[in-house]
Write a protein that holds these residues in place. Structure first.
Motif, PDB file in Angstrom:
ATOM      1  N   ALA A   1      55.136 -49.029 121.226  1.00  0.00           N
ATOM      2  CA  ALA A   1      54.167 -50.129 121.163  1.00  0.00           C
ATOM      3  C   ALA A   1      53.165 -49.935 122.289  1.00  0.00           C
ATOM      4  N   ILE A   2      51.877 -50.076 121.954  1.00  0.00           N
ATOM      5  CA  ILE A   2      50.823 -49.867 122.940  1.00  0.00           C
ATOM      6  C   ILE A   2      49.949 -51.104 123.033  1.00  0.00           C
ATOM      7  N   HIS A   3      49.654 -51.522 124.267  1.00  0.00           N
ATOM      8  CA  HIS A   3      48.768 -52.654 124.513  1.00  0.00           C
ATOM      9  C   HIS A   3      47.685 -52.223 125.493  1.00  0.00           C
ATOM     10  N   VAL A   4      46.441 -52.563 125.162  1.00  0.00           N
ATOM     11  CA  VAL A   4      45.307 -52.246 126.025  1.00  0.00           C
ATOM     12  C   VAL A   4      44.736 -53.551 126.554  1.00  0.00           C
ATOM     13  N   ARG A   5      44.542 -53.607 127.863  1.00  0.00           N
ATOM     14  CA  ARG A   5      43.957 -54.785 128.504  1.00  0.00           C
ATOM     15  C   ARG A   5      42.809 -54.332 129.398  1.00  0.00           C
ATOM     16  N   SER A   6      41.884 -55.233 129.657  1.00  0.00           N
ATOM     17  CA  SER A   6      40.800 -54.894 130.578  1.00  0.00           C
ATOM     18  C   SER A   6      40.337 -56.149 131.314  1.00  0.00           C
ATOM     19  N   GLY A   7      39.619 -55.926 132.416  1.00  0.00           N
ATOM     20  CA  GLY A   7      39.127 -57.056 133.211  1.00  0.00           C
ATOM     21  C   GLY A   7      38.078 -56.609 134.201  1.00  0.00           C
ATOM     22  N   ASP A   8      37.358 -57.572 134.725  1.00  0.00           N
ATOM     23  CA  ASP A   8      36.334 -57.320 135.733  1.00  0.00           C
ATOM     24  C   ASP A   8      37.009 -56.890 137.036  1.00  0.00           C
ATOM     25  N   PRO A   9      36.591 -55.757 137.636  1.00  0.00           N
ATOM     26  CA  PRO A   9      37.247 -55.305 138.872  1.00  0.00           C
ATOM     27  C   PRO A   9      37.079 -56.279 140.036  1.00  0.00           C
ATOM     28  N   ILE A  10      36.059 -57.134 139.991  1.00  0.00           N
ATOM     29  CA  ILE A  10      35.869 -58.112 141.065  1.00  0.00           C
ATOM     30  C   ILE A  10      36.905 -59.220 140.981  1.00  0.00           C
TER      31      ILE A  10
ATOM     32  N   GLU B   1      42.720 -59.135 130.184  1.00  0.00           N
ATOM     33  CA  GLU B   1      42.796 -59.743 128.863  1.00  0.00           C
ATOM     34  C   GLU B   1      43.104 -58.669 127.824  1.00  0.00           C
ATOM     35  N   MET B   2      43.886 -59.066 126.822  1.00  0.00           N
ATOM     36  CA  MET B   2      44.235 -58.132 125.756  1.00  0.00           C
ATOM     37  C   MET B   2      42.991 -57.739 124.970  1.00  0.00           C
ATOM     38  N   THR B   3      42.810 -56.434 124.761  1.00  0.00           N
ATOM     39  CA  THR B   3      41.694 -55.955 123.949  1.00  0.00           C
ATOM     40  C   THR B   3      42.162 -55.301 122.659  1.00  0.00           C
ATOM     41  N   THR B   4      43.305 -54.626 122.713  1.00  0.00           N
ATOM     42  CA  THR B   4      43.759 -53.836 121.567  1.00  0.00           C
ATOM     43  C   THR B   4      45.274 -53.718 121.596  1.00  0.00           C
ATOM     44  N   GLN B   5      45.890 -53.664 120.429  1.00  0.00           N
ATOM     45  CA  GLN B   5      47.312 -53.369 120.358  1.00  0.00           C
ATOM     46  C   GLN B   5      47.599 -52.548 119.113  1.00  0.00           C
ATOM     47  N   CYS B   6      48.694 -51.783 119.142  1.00  0.00           N
ATOM     48  CA  CYS B   6      49.072 -51.021 117.951  1.00  0.00           C
ATOM     49  C   CYS B   6      50.500 -50.516 118.104  1.00  0.00           C
ATOM     50  N   MET B   7      50.970 -49.853 117.070  1.00  0.00           N
ATOM     51  CA  MET B   7      52.272 -49.210 117.079  1.00  0.00           C
ATOM     52  C   MET B   7      52.087 -47.765 116.632  1.00  0.00           C
ATOM     53  N   SER B   8      52.697 -46.824 117.342  1.00  0.00           N
ATOM     54  CA  SER B   8      52.628 -45.414 116.962  1.00  0.00           C
ATOM     55  C   SER B   8      54.036 -44.861 116.822  1.00  0.00           C
ATOM     56  N   ILE B   9      54.185 -43.926 115.902  1.00  0.00           N
ATOM     57  CA  ILE B   9      55.451 -43.214 115.728  1.00  0.00           C
ATOM     58  C   ILE B   9      55.198 -41.755 116.082  1.00  0.00           C
ATOM     59  N   LEU B  10      56.041 -41.228 116.959  1.00  0.00           N
ATOM     60  CA  LEU B  10      55.865 -39.861 117.424  1.00  0.00           C
ATOM     61  C   LEU B  10      57.145 -39.057 117.215  1.00  0.00           C
ATOM     62  N   VAL B  11      56.983 -37.753 117.138  1.00  0.00           N
ATOM     63  CA  VAL B  11      58.120 -36.844 117.058  1.00  0.00           C
ATOM     64  C   VAL B  11      57.939 -35.761 118.109  1.00  0.00           C
ATOM     65  N   SER B  12      59.045 -35.151 118.494  1.00  0.00           N
ATOM     66  CA  SER B  12      59.005 -33.984 119.359  1.00  0.00           C
ATOM     67  C   SER B  12      59.308 -32.768 118.502  1.00  0.00           C
ATOM     68  N   THR B  13      58.676 -31.661 118.827  1.00  0.00           N
ATOM     69  CA  THR B  13      58.805 -30.466 117.986  1.00  0.00           C
ATOM     70  C   THR B  13      59.476 -29.320 118.724  1.00  0.00           C
ATOM     71  N   GLY B  14      60.171 -28.508 117.934  1.00  0.00           N
ATOM     72  CA  GLY B  14      60.792 -27.314 118.481  1.00  0.00           C
ATOM     73  C   GLY B  14      59.834 -26.142 118.442  1.00  0.00           C
ATOM     74  N   ASP B  15      60.330 -24.962 118.741  1.00  0.00           N
ATOM     75  CA  ASP B  15      59.492 -23.767 118.764  1.00  0.00           C
ATOM     76  C   ASP B  15      58.913 -23.437 117.391  1.00  0.00           C
ATOM     77  N   ASP B  16      59.594 -23.890 116.331  1.00  0.00           N
ATOM     78  CA  ASP B  16      59.108 -23.625 114.967  1.00  0.00           C
ATOM     79  C   ASP B  16      58.142 -24.696 114.475  1.00  0.00           C
ATOM     80  N   GLY B  17      57.833 -25.680 115.333  1.00  0.00           N
ATOM     81  CA  GLY B  17      56.909 -26.735 114.954  1.00  0.00           C
ATOM     82  C   GLY B  17      57.540 -27.879 114.203  1.00  0.00           C
ATOM     83  N   ARG B  18      58.825 -27.809 113.924  1.00  0.00           N
ATOM     84  CA  ARG B  18      59.503 -28.877 113.193  1.00  0.00           C
ATOM     85  C   ARG B  18      60.032 -29.949 114.153  1.00  0.00           C
ATOM     86  N   ALA B  19      60.135 -31.174 113.626  1.00  0.00           N
ATOM     87  CA  ALA B  19      60.648 -32.272 114.436  1.00  0.00           C
ATOM     88  C   ALA B  19      62.114 -32.028 114.785  1.00  0.00           C
ATOM     89  N   VAL B  20      62.463 -32.342 116.008  1.00  0.00           N
ATOM     90  CA  VAL B  20      63.836 -32.165 116.475  1.00  0.00           C
ATOM     91  C   VAL B  20      64.436 -33.518 116.819  1.00  0.00           C
TER      92      VAL B  20
END
Length: 315
Positions: A242-251, A256-275
Motif C-alpha cells: 500500500a502506498i500513500h503520497v502526502r505533501s505540504g508547504d515546507p514553511i 495532506e494526502m494527495t494520492t494512494q494506491c495498491m501495487s503487487i510486486l514479485v521478485s525474480t530469479g536468474d531466469d526472470g521468473r517469479a520466485v
C-alpha cells in the motif's frame, strides 16, 4: 479521430533498471498518452483523477519501439474516461505485442482550476458500445474498492515493513498547471513500492499490477513530498504494498494526502521468473486488518470483467 491518439517512441536505457523498463516509466507513458487524449477531447486542461487496473504483462526492453494508444471510452459531466494500451515491438520486425492496458479518469478544468463541462462522447459502433458499457459498469465497483481503501488505518500500530521517501517537488517535474505531473507521482509510487518489496524479499522486485490510484489534490512545485510504502500481505510469490503520497508547504509542513494506491510486486530469479518470497506474519490488530483488506481487494478485482483492447496486436 478526435477521441483517440497514438504516440510512438523508442524505450531508452534511462527508462530501465537493468534489462527491463521499470513500471514507473510505463506509468509515466500511460499518463502522457491519456492526458493528450483527454485534452484533445475536452479542448481544455485536464488533471488525472484516477488510474486503475494497470496490469504489467509482457516486459519491455530498452531499444524497443513503443506504441501508447489512448481512446475515450466514456464521459461524465466534467470527466473523461480513457483506455490506454502500451504495446512494444522489436525494431527489426515491427511486430507489436500488448504489454499493459488500463483505464484513467481525467477531469477537465478551467483557467482557475475549477472543473468544467466536457463534450459528451457517443459510441459509434459495436466495439465502442461494448467498451462503453464496460467502463460504466466499473464505476460502481471502483467506488466500492475506493471506499474500502479509504477506510483502512495506517498508523504506528502497524508492524509491517515500510519505507518512506521525503524530498522537495522540483521544477523539473512541473506540468502545464504548475503542479507535479500525475505520471511523475506514479513513478515515485513505483520506486517506493519496489524499494519496500526488495527490502523484504532481498531480491530485485518488479511491479506486476498497480491499481486504485486516486489523486485527491495536486502536488505544488516546492512542496515537501512524502511517499510511504507499506507491505501489507504476501502470497507465495507476491508482495502487496500500500502506498500513500502526502505533501505540504515546507514553511508550515502540515502533510495532506494527495494520492494512494495498491501495487503487487514479485521478485525474480536468474531466469526472470517469479520466485517464492518470505511470508509476512501479521503481529498487531492493524496488521491483521490490512492483511484481510488485501485479500478482500483481490476478490473484488477478480469480479471485474476485462475490457476489450483495441488494436493490441498489430504490425
Amino acid at each position: 479521430m478526435k477521441d483517440r491518439i497514438t504516440l510512438r517512441f523508442l524505450a531508452s536505457p534511462g527508462d530501465a533498471d537493468g534489462a527491463i523498463v521499470q513500471a514507473g516509466s510505463v506509468l509515466e507513458w500511460i499518463d502522457k498518452a491519456g492526458y493528450a487524449c483527454a485534452v484533445g477531447w475536452a479542448g481544455a486542461s485536464c488533471v488525472t483523477a484516477y488510474v486503475g487496473n494497470v496490469n504489467f504483462g509482457r516486459p519491455i526492453h530498452p531499444g524497443e519501439l513503443v506504441e501508447a494508444t489512448a481512446r475515450v471510452i466514456h464521459t461524465g459531466r466534467t470527466s473523461i474516461h480513457v483506455q490506454v494500451t502500451i504495446s512494444s515491438a522489436d525494431t527489426r520486425d515491427g511486430e507489436f505485442s500488448l504489454g499493459t492496458n488500463c483505464i484513467l479518469v481525467f477531469v477537465a478544468v478551467d483557467a482557475a482550476g475549477r472543473p468544467q463541462r466536457v463534450p459528451e462522447w457517443v459510441p459509434r459502433g459495436l466495439d465502442d458500445l461494448e467498451i462503453a458499457a464496460g467502463a460504466e459498469g466499473r464505476i460502481v465497483a471502483r467506488a466500492r474498492i475506493h471506499y474500502e481503501m479509504r477506510r483502512q488505518s495506517y498508523t504506528s500500530e502497524g508492524t509491517a515493513p515500510r519505507v518512506t521517501f521525503r524530498f522537495l517537488a522540483a521544477p523539473s517535474v512541473v506540468n502545464f498547471g504548475g503542479n507535479a505531473h500525475g505520471g511523475t507521482v506514479m513513478r515515485w509510487i513505483d520506486e517506493a513500492a519496489r524499494t519496500c518489496a526488495t527490502g523484504w524479499s532481498k531480491r530485485a522486485s518488479i511491479a506486476v499490477y498497480s491499481g486504485g490510484i486516486h489523486f485527491y489534490r495536486p502536488i505544488h512545485i516546492g512542496e515537501i513530498v512524502e511517499v510511504e510504502a507499506r507491505l501489507i500481505h504476501t502470497g507465495q510469490r507476491s508482495m502487496h504494498v500500500a502506498i500513500h503520497v502526502r505533501s505540504g508547504d515546507p514553511i508550515d509542513p502540515v502533510m495532506e494526502m494527495t494520492t494512494q494506491c495498491m501495487s503487487i510486486l514479485v521478485s525474480t530469479g536468474d531466469d526472470g521468473r517469479a520466485v517464492a518470497v518470505p511470508t509476512l506474519v501479521p503481529r498487531s490488530e492493524e496488521d491483521r486488518a490490512l492483511d484481510a483488506h488485501a485479500i478482500d481487494l483481490i476478490a473484488m478485482r477478480a469480479e471485474l470483467t476485462a475490457l476489450p483492447v483495441d488494436g493490441a496486436h498489430r504490425s
